[in-house]
Design a protein around this motif. Structure first.
Motif, short mmCIF file in Angstrom:
data_model
loop_
_atom_site.label_atom_id
_atom_site.label_comp_id
_atom_site.label_asym_id
_atom_site.label_seq_id
_atom_site.Cartn_x
_atom_site.Cartn_y
_atom_site.Cartn_z
N MET A 95 -0.41 1.29 12.49
CA MET A 95 0.60 0.29 12.22
C MET A 95 1.83 1.00 11.66
O MET A 95 1.73 1.86 10.81
CB MET A 95 0.06 -0.74 11.24
N ASP A 96 2.99 0.62 12.09
CA ASP A 96 4.26 1.17 11.66
C ASP A 96 4.42 1.00 10.14
O ASP A 96 4.07 -0.04 9.60
CB ASP A 96 5.36 0.44 12.42
N THR A 97 4.98 2.02 9.47
CA THR A 97 5.10 1.94 8.00
C THR A 97 6.07 0.86 7.56
O THR A 97 5.87 0.26 6.50
CB THR A 97 5.52 3.31 7.41
N THR A 98 7.09 0.56 8.34
CA THR A 98 8.00 -0.54 7.98
C THR A 98 7.27 -1.87 8.03
O THR A 98 7.42 -2.71 7.13
CB THR A 98 9.23 -0.55 8.92
N LEU A 99 6.49 -2.06 9.06
CA LEU A 99 5.70 -3.28 9.17
C LEU A 99 4.69 -3.36 8.02
O LEU A 99 4.51 -4.41 7.41
CB LEU A 99 4.98 -3.35 10.52
N MET A 100 4.05 -2.23 7.71
CA MET A 100 3.06 -2.24 6.64
C MET A 100 3.72 -2.53 5.29
O MET A 100 3.14 -3.25 4.47
CB MET A 100 2.32 -0.90 6.59
N ARG A 101 4.91 -2.00 5.07
CA ARG A 101 5.62 -2.31 3.81
C ARG A 101 5.93 -3.81 3.75
O ARG A 101 5.77 -4.42 2.69
CB ARG A 101 6.91 -1.51 3.72
N THR A 102 6.32 -4.39 4.86
CA THR A 102 6.61 -5.82 4.90
C THR A 102 5.34 -6.63 4.60
O THR A 102 5.37 -7.57 3.81
CB THR A 102 7.19 -6.22 6.27
N TRP A 152 -5.28 -0.32 5.85
CA TRP A 152 -4.22 0.60 6.26
C TRP A 152 -4.06 1.71 5.23
O TRP A 152 -3.97 2.88 5.59
CB TRP A 152 -2.90 -0.15 6.44
N ARG A 180 -4.53 5.45 6.23
CA ARG A 180 -3.28 6.10 6.62
C ARG A 180 -2.42 6.58 5.46
O ARG A 180 -1.39 7.21 5.69
CB ARG A 180 -2.44 5.14 7.45
N SER A 181 -2.77 6.27 4.24
CA SER A 181 -1.94 6.66 3.10
C SER A 181 -2.65 7.73 2.30
O SER A 181 -3.79 8.08 2.58
CB SER A 181 -1.67 5.42 2.23
#
Length: 160
Positions: free
Chosen positions: A1-8, A75, A79-80
Motif C-alpha cells: 500500500m502506498d505510504t501516502t494512502l497509509m498515512r491517510t 501494514w 512494511r514499517s
C-alpha cells in the motif's frame, strides 16, 4: 500500500478512535453521573433510549477505527520499522482492544438492560448492577481509544 494512502488511513483511524474516546469520556463524566441523579426507573428508561440510538450514531467511528486499526497494524508490522512501527502497531492494538471491550463487555450489558422493564420493582436492582461496572469499563475503553489516537498520530509523524 502506498505510504501516502497509509498515512491517510492512519490519520482517519486516529480521528475515529479519538472521536470514540471523547464520546466515552463524555459518558463517564456527565451522562452516567446525570443518569445516577434520576430515579432508577427513569435512569433505566433513559439508558435504554440511549442504547437504541448510540449504535447508529457511533457506527462510522466504530467501523473506521476497527477496520483502520487492522489495516494500519498489518501494514506497519509488514512494511514499517523502528519507532514508527512500534507506535503504529501499539496504536492499532489499543484501538482493537478498545473495540473488544465494547463488544465483549458493553454490548451484552446494554442488551441485558434493554430487556429490563423500567417500571418494575427490579429496575432499581438492575441499575445498581449495571451502572458502576459499566462506568468503570467505560473509563478503560475511553483511555484505550485516546491512547490509540495519540499513538497513531505519533507513529504517522515518526514515519515521516
Amino acid at each position: 500500500m502506498d505510504t501516502t494512502l497509509m498515512r491517510t488511513v492512519t490519520l482517519a483511524t486516529a480521528l475515529g478512535t479519538g472521536v470514540l474516546g471523547g464520546v466515552f469520556v463524555g459518558f463517564s463524566t456527565f451522562v452516567m453521573p446525570g443518569l445516577d441523579r434520576l430515579a432508577a426507573s427513569d435512569a433505566v428508561r433513559a439508558m435504554q433510549a440511549i442504547n437504541v440510538t448510540a449504535p447508529r450514531g457511533l457506527a462510522v467511528p466504530l467501523v473506521v477505527s476497527g477496520l483502520g486499526s487492522l489495516a494500519v497494524g498489518g501494514w506497519a508490522f509488514a512494511r514499517s520499522s523502528g519507532s514508527a512501527r512500534a507506535l503504529l502497531v501499539a496504536g492499532a492494538l489499543t484501538g482493537v482492544v478498545a473495540l473488544g471491550v465494547t463488544a465483549a463487555y458493553h454490548v451484552p450489558r446494554n442488551d441485558a438492560l434493554g430487556r429490563v422493564d423500567a417500571g418494575s420493582a427490579a429496575a432499581a436492582a438492575a441499575w445498581q448492577g449495571y451502572a458502576p461496572g459499566w462506568v468503570a469499563m467505560n473509563h478503560v475503553r475511553a483511555a484505550l481509544s485516546l491512547a490509540s489516537a495519540g499513538l497513531l498520530v505519533a507513529g504517522a509523524v515518526r514515519a515521516g
